[in-house]
Scaffold this motif. Structure first.
Motif, PDB file in Angstrom:
ATOM      1  N   ARG A  27       0.932  -1.406  -0.158  1.00 11.48           N
ATOM      2  CA  ARG A  27      -0.078  -0.022   0.004  1.00 11.48           C
ATOM      3  C   ARG A  27       0.861   1.060   0.052  1.00 11.48           C
ATOM      4  NH1 ARG A  27      -2.980   0.297   5.701  1.00 11.48           N
ATOM      5  NH2 ARG A  27      -4.215  -1.533   4.691  1.00 11.48           N
ATOM      6  N   THR A  28       0.353   2.515  -0.271  1.00 11.03           N
ATOM      7  CA  THR A  28       0.880   3.827  -0.119  1.00 11.03           C
ATOM      8  C   THR A  28       1.006   4.003   1.576  1.00 11.03           C
ATOM      9  OG1 THR A  28       0.004   4.413  -1.863  1.00 11.03           O
ATOM     10  CG2 THR A  28       0.905   6.089  -0.685  1.00 11.03           C
ATOM     11  N   THR A  30       2.111   6.949   2.937  1.00 10.84           N
ATOM     12  CA  THR A  30       2.317   8.276   3.212  1.00 10.84           C
ATOM     13  C   THR A  30       1.813   8.700   4.484  1.00 10.84           C
ATOM     14  OG1 THR A  30       2.011   8.776   0.955  1.00 10.84           O
ATOM     15  CG2 THR A  30       1.671  10.440   2.250  1.00 10.84           C
ATOM     16  N   ASN A  77      10.654   2.358  -0.294  1.00 10.85           N
ATOM     17  CA  ASN A  77       9.765   2.000   0.787  1.00 10.85           C
ATOM     18  C   ASN A  77      10.548   1.161   1.864  1.00 10.85           C
ATOM     19  OD1 ASN A  77       7.448   3.150  -0.297  1.00 10.85           O
ATOM     20  ND2 ASN A  77       6.482   1.239  -0.733  1.00 10.85           N
TER      21      ASN A  77
END
Length: 124
Positions: A27-28, A30, A77
């Motif tokens: 997933r992202t 952020t 990541n």
């Protein structure tokens, strides 16, 4: 499906250094908090350090402050834990964890996703 994969553990003499890595995917991240915890035999899982995904806020346990540094490479990541001046009492399985949120100081119960752990052994 969030996956966290730790690496970089090993055996080192007291005073030495290790760098742990946590590769995150699925997933992202952020708006996630990324954290390191550790579990030693006979002890509860202990918070070590955390960071927000942008890396502009970090927090470390008093027991490792000044010796361990958490950082992240958003392009890869990956979150890192640089461990210097290691002590025998740092011996534990180290886990990477993540959750949505803002606060950096939450305990292990607040984290939904965990890696499999990597063993760090510090000999006297």
């Amino acid at each position: 499906q969030v996956q966290l994969v730790e690496s970089g553990g090993g055996t080192v003499q007291a005073g030495g250094s290790l760098r742990l890595s946590c590769a995150a995917s699925g997933r992202t991240f952020t708006f996630h908090i990324m954290a390191w915890f550790r579990s030693a035999p006979g002890k509860e899982r202990e918070f070590v350090a955390s960071t927000n995904w942008s890396g502009n806020r970090t927090y470390a346990a008093d027991s490792v402050k000044g010796r361990f540094t958490i950082s992240r490479d958003s392009a890869k990541n990956t979150v890192y834990l640089q461990m210097d001046s290691l002590k025998p009492e740092d011996t534990a399985v180290y886990y990477c964890a993540t959750r949505l949120g803002y606060d950096l100081g939450n305990g292990p119960g607040a984290y939904k996703f965990w890696g499999q752990g990597t063993q760090v052994t510090v000999s006297a």
